[in-house]
Design an enzyme around this catalytic site. Structure first.
Site, PDB file in Angstrom:
ATOM      1  N   LYS A  73       3.836   0.495   9.886  1.00  0.00           N
ATOM      2  CA  LYS A  73       4.011   1.757   9.169  1.00  0.00           C
ATOM      3  C   LYS A  73       3.454   2.933   9.964  1.00  0.00           C
ATOM      4  O   LYS A  73       4.015   4.014   9.957  1.00  0.00           O
ATOM      5  CB  LYS A  73       3.305   1.684   7.807  1.00  0.00           C
ATOM      6  CG  LYS A  73       4.210   1.169   6.708  1.00  0.00           C
ATOM      7  CD  LYS A  73       3.519   1.274   5.363  1.00  0.00           C
ATOM      8  CE  LYS A  73       2.714   0.033   5.101  1.00  0.00           C
ATOM      9  NZ  LYS A  73       2.096   0.003   3.770  1.00  0.00           N
TER      10      LYS A  73
ATOM     11  N   ARG B 100       4.314 -13.123  10.085  1.00  0.00           N
ATOM     12  CA  ARG B 100       4.993 -11.843   9.897  1.00  0.00           C
ATOM     13  C   ARG B 100       6.384 -11.899  10.508  1.00  0.00           C
ATOM     14  O   ARG B 100       6.603 -12.577  11.515  1.00  0.00           O
ATOM     15  CB  ARG B 100       4.236 -10.727  10.616  1.00  0.00           C
ATOM     16  CG  ARG B 100       2.982 -10.278   9.983  1.00  0.00           C
ATOM     17  CD  ARG B 100       2.298  -9.242  10.859  1.00  0.00           C
ATOM     18  NE  ARG B 100       2.806  -7.907  10.591  1.00  0.00           N
ATOM     19  CZ  ARG B 100       2.346  -7.133   9.610  1.00  0.00           C
ATOM     20  NH1 ARG B 100       1.394  -7.548   8.824  1.00  0.00           N
ATOM     21  NH2 ARG B 100       2.829  -5.922   9.430  1.00  0.00           N
TER      22      ARG B 100
ATOM     23  N   GLU C  39       0.880  -1.162   0.000  1.00  0.00           N
ATOM     24  CA  GLU C  39       0.000   0.000   0.000  1.00  0.00           C
ATOM     25  C   GLU C  39       0.922   1.217   0.000  1.00  0.00           C
ATOM     26  O   GLU C  39       1.795   1.315   0.879  1.00  0.00           O
ATOM     27  CB  GLU C  39      -0.824  -0.057   1.286  1.00  0.00           C
ATOM     28  CG  GLU C  39      -2.072   0.762   1.250  1.00  0.00           C
ATOM     29  CD  GLU C  39      -2.882   0.613   2.534  1.00  0.00           C
ATOM     30  OE1 GLU C  39      -2.705  -0.397   3.257  1.00  0.00           O
ATOM     31  OE2 GLU C  39      -3.658   1.518   2.808  1.00  0.00           O
TER      32      GLU C  39
HETATM   33  P1  ATP Z   1       2.071  -2.294   8.126  1.00  0.00           P
HETATM   34  O1  ATP Z   1       1.413  -3.155   9.150  1.00  0.00           O
HETATM   35  O2  ATP Z   1       3.489  -1.969   8.398  1.00  0.00           O
HETATM   36  O3  ATP Z   1       1.264  -1.096   7.734  1.00  0.00           O
HETATM   37  P2  ATP Z   1       0.970  -3.598   5.886  1.00  0.00           P
HETATM   38  O4  ATP Z   1       0.738  -5.055   5.907  1.00  0.00           O
HETATM   39  O5  ATP Z   1      -0.211  -2.780   6.069  1.00  0.00           O
HETATM   40  O6  ATP Z   1       2.137  -3.233   6.857  1.00  0.00           O
HETATM   41  P3  ATP Z   1       1.303  -3.413   3.089  1.00  0.00           P
HETATM   42  O7  ATP Z   1       1.904  -2.337   2.287  1.00  0.00           O
HETATM   43  O8  ATP Z   1      -0.149  -3.676   2.972  1.00  0.00           O
HETATM   44  O9  ATP Z   1       1.676  -3.106   4.579  1.00  0.00           O
HETATM   45  O10 ATP Z   1       2.097  -4.773   2.908  1.00  0.00           O
HETATM   46  C1  ATP Z   1       2.474  -5.307   1.672  1.00  0.00           C
HETATM   47  C2  ATP Z   1       2.803  -6.752   1.869  1.00  0.00           C
HETATM   48  O11 ATP Z   1       3.855  -6.883   2.804  1.00  0.00           O
HETATM   49  C3  ATP Z   1       1.618  -7.519   2.434  1.00  0.00           C
HETATM   50  O12 ATP Z   1       1.473  -8.713   1.710  1.00  0.00           O
HETATM   51  C4  ATP Z   1       1.999  -7.794   3.848  1.00  0.00           C
HETATM   52  O13 ATP Z   1       1.468  -9.016   4.289  1.00  0.00           O
HETATM   53  C5  ATP Z   1       3.521  -7.837   3.786  1.00  0.00           C
HETATM   54  N1  ATP Z   1       4.101  -7.483   5.076  1.00  0.00           N
HETATM   55  C6  ATP Z   1       3.908  -6.343   5.779  1.00  0.00           C
HETATM   56  N2  ATP Z   1       4.543  -6.395   6.958  1.00  0.00           N
HETATM   57  C7  ATP Z   1       5.179  -7.590   7.014  1.00  0.00           C
HETATM   58  C8  ATP Z   1       6.013  -8.241   7.987  1.00  0.00           C
HETATM   59  N3  ATP Z   1       6.322  -7.661   9.147  1.00  0.00           N
HETATM   60  N4  ATP Z   1       6.484  -9.473   7.692  1.00  0.00           N
HETATM   61  C9  ATP Z   1       6.196 -10.063   6.520  1.00  0.00           C
HETATM   62  N5  ATP Z   1       5.421  -9.507   5.568  1.00  0.00           N
HETATM   63  C10 ATP Z   1       4.904  -8.287   5.801  1.00  0.00           C
HETATM   64 MG    MG Z   2      -1.858  -3.663   4.492  1.00  0.00          MG
END
Ligand code: ATP
Ligand code: MG
Length: 553
Positions: free
Chosen positions: A269, A259, A33
């Site tokens: 984030k 994760r 995102e």
């Molecule tokens: P955040 O919780 O930091 O906002 P998010 O999951 O909302 O992270 P996205 O940009 O939606 O952020 O994530 C893109 C991809 O990265 C998704 O498939 C998500 O599952 C993966 N991802 C995000 N954080 C992690 C993590 N700590 N470990 C492994 N994969 C991750």
């Molecule tokens: Mg997300």
């Protein structure tokens, strides 16, 4: 690229799918995102998605999940693309956007309405929450659930046309308000948001939810294995429900893994944004940030980050990974690949009284102790040199293997010297050491048999140059800064940055390219700052110390 370790259960699934002929070309996607910079957790997701595609002869798409325009910016998009490339991966074809599928997604929403599988609901957010029930109590049907197909089509078209206020109505799937899975209790497909979108401008005033968008986008792109993190496990029935109820061109499957949560680190984030917004760090790419661009600026290498992601494996549990493993991977890479140099962080002048005042001796030294391919560097030696103030004592016990009055030490890559006297200022502080060289000790032990106890680093006063050196440490001094009731802002390490404004570097270091890595002998690994380093104003960042001193300090 790197081999996929055996503990990657996803590789097992893919191998079985290929062997059984269920899948011919493996297609994965990485779906960030664009509402912030990527962090170490994303690096894991990138290495999983791109790595599995590569290892199986398939490909991986980069698709921006841009369904929340308020929080998204083109600057984040650019930063994310750059980070993925820097990590060493290339996505298949053009970058993709959820927003380029908005029309198709809308058409599918209409399709669901026509089938009687979706309806426009006018409950306020508070009412909707109340109707939704709880984990232990079933929800209740919305009073708008039985609207006719005609009425729903009309209302949906008018939502799209901008006739209604933000938040006044939503489109919901008609599934099951008593499902034990909250995600199946008539989830929202579209909400009204009258905001411009960075890709589609003012074309849309309704935006699809992640749940309604993701699986269908996967189907459009022919994604075979849609890999995400465990928090989406409960969304999988919904993911499948949409694919079951829509005329999609393909049938992707969702798989979840745990994760990555490194200790001493935050990977949310929202919280990283707070650190930036409140000025705790200098920006998303501050070298203390666990962002990919922060790690890059800190001097971490793509190879080391990829290696770490492989080392920790991919499992179905959300555990904490010791951040020391990441640091180990960095050290291992830099020990092998970073060239050696000398930098004195806390300069103390040593005058070699026997050495001619105007002489500059051109010594040379290996750039790397066991990489002859990296060649040698020019190392000028003069009468006045700087050593580190910590490397000198007037008196010391036998354990202290550096320079002591009346004793000998070897200058790294140069002569053995012996300290004779100290010069102090009015306050009694040592401002200069006077010493002499022991003849014929370049690469040789002293002829009189009195060997030096240790080796210290040094830099010529007249030939060396001043430099700014930024000493970074972990940003948090708590193992789990944001766990449970922990307020992560209370666990900021006050020593996470200290700046040495006038370190002394050997002359070759001024010519370093930005982002070039070094081992400053006896000090640690350093990188020429990506933005601030210039030949006439050198700036280095400490990537990491030579050893893991954190645990024993
Ligand atoms: P955040 O919780 O930091 O906002 P998010 O999951 O909302 O992270 P996205 O940009 O939606 O952020 O994530 C893109 C991809 O990265 C998704 O498939 C998500 O599952 C993966 N991802 C995000 N954080 C992690 C993590 N700590 N470990 C492994 N994969 C991750
Ligand atoms: Mg997300």
């Amino acid at each position: 690229m790197d081999d996929i370790p055996a503990n990657n259960f996803l590789q097992t699934i893919i191998a079985e799918d290929l062997a059984a002929g269920r899948v011919t070309t493996v297609v994965t996607r990485f779906p960030p995102e664009p509402n912030g910079f990527l962090h170490i957790g994303h690096a894991k997701s990138i290495s999983v998605n791109f790595g599995l595609a590569q290892a199986n002869g398939g490909h991986c798409n980069l698709r921006f999940d841009d369904t929340n325009p308020e929080k998204e910016t083109p600057a984040f998009i650019e930063a994310i693309e750059e980070d993925v490339r820097w990590l060493g991966y290339q996505w298949h074809g053009e970058v993709r956007f959820a927003s380029s599928y908005f029309q198709q997604l809308y058409d599918w929403a209409v399709h669901l309405v026509e089938q009687g599988d979706a309806y426009v609901c006018d409950l306020t957010p508070d009412q909707a929450r109340e109707y939704r029930g709880t984990l232990t109590a079933p929800g209740r049907n919305s009073p708008f659930r039985d609207r006719s197909v005609e009425e729903n089509l009309d209302l949906l078209a008018r939502m799209k046309a901008g006739e209604f206020a933000d938040g006044s109505r939503v489109l919901r799937a008609k599934i099951d308000m008593s499902s034990p899975n909250m995600n199946m209790r008539d989830p929202i497909l579209y909400r009204i948001r009258k905001v411009a979108h960075h890709q589609t401008g003012n074309d849309w005033v309704i935006y699809p939810t992640y749940d309604f968008a993701h699986g269908q986008e996967d189907a459009i792109e022919g994604v075979t294995h849609s890999i995400c993190t465990l928090e989406f496990e409960d969304h999988r029935p919904l993911y499948d429900w949409f694919l079951d109820h829509l005329p999609v061109p393909a049938r992707p499957r969702q798989y979840e893994f745990g994760r990555l949560n490194p200790s001493y680190t935050i990977t949310s984030k929202r919280k990283l944004k707070q650190l930036v917004d409140e000025g705790v760090v200098a920006g998303w790419d501050d070298p203390r940030m666990p962002t990919i661009s922060g790690m890059r600026r800190r001097g971490y290498t793509p190879a080391a980050i990829r290696r770490f992601c492989d080392m920790i494996g991919t499992t179905r549990s959300d555990g904490v990974v010791d951040v020391a493993m990441l640091e180990f991977a960095i050290r291992e890479d830099l020990n092998e690949n970073a060239v050696r140099a000398m930098c004195v962080l806390n300069p103390l002048k040593v005058v070699l009284t026997d050495y001619p005042a105007d002489k500059v001796e051109r010594l040379s030294a290996a750039r790397h102790p066991n990489r002859e391919d990296l060649g040698e560097r020019d190392l000028p030696f003069t009468r006045e040199i700087y050593i580190d103030a910590d490397d000198f004592r007037e008196e010391a016990n036998k354990k202290y293997k550096r320079l002591v009055l009346g004793k000998r030490v070897r200058l790294r890559n140069a002569y053995v010297i012996e300290a004779d006297e100290v010069v102090k200022d009015d306050s009694g502080e040592i401002i200069e050491v006077r010493a002499h060289t022991i003849p014929d000790t370049l690469g040789e032990n002293p002829a009189d048999g009195i060997k030096p106890k240790g080796v210290i680093h040094w830099v010529s006063v007249s030939e060396g140059r001043p430099a700014e050196v930024r000493l970074y440490e972990r940003l948090f001094n708590h193992e789990a800064p944001d766990k449970g009731d922990n307020a992560f802002m209370d666990h900021i390490n006050p020593q996470s940055l200290s700046v040495v404004s006038r370190a002394w570097i050997e002359p070759a270091l001024a010519d370093a390219e930005p982002e070039q890595q070094f081992q400053f002998e006896r000090e640690g690994y350093f990188v020429a700052d990506r933005y601030d380093h210039r030949t006439d104003k050198p700036v280095f960042n400490r990537t990491i110390g030579l050893r893991d001193t954190w645990t024993d300090s």
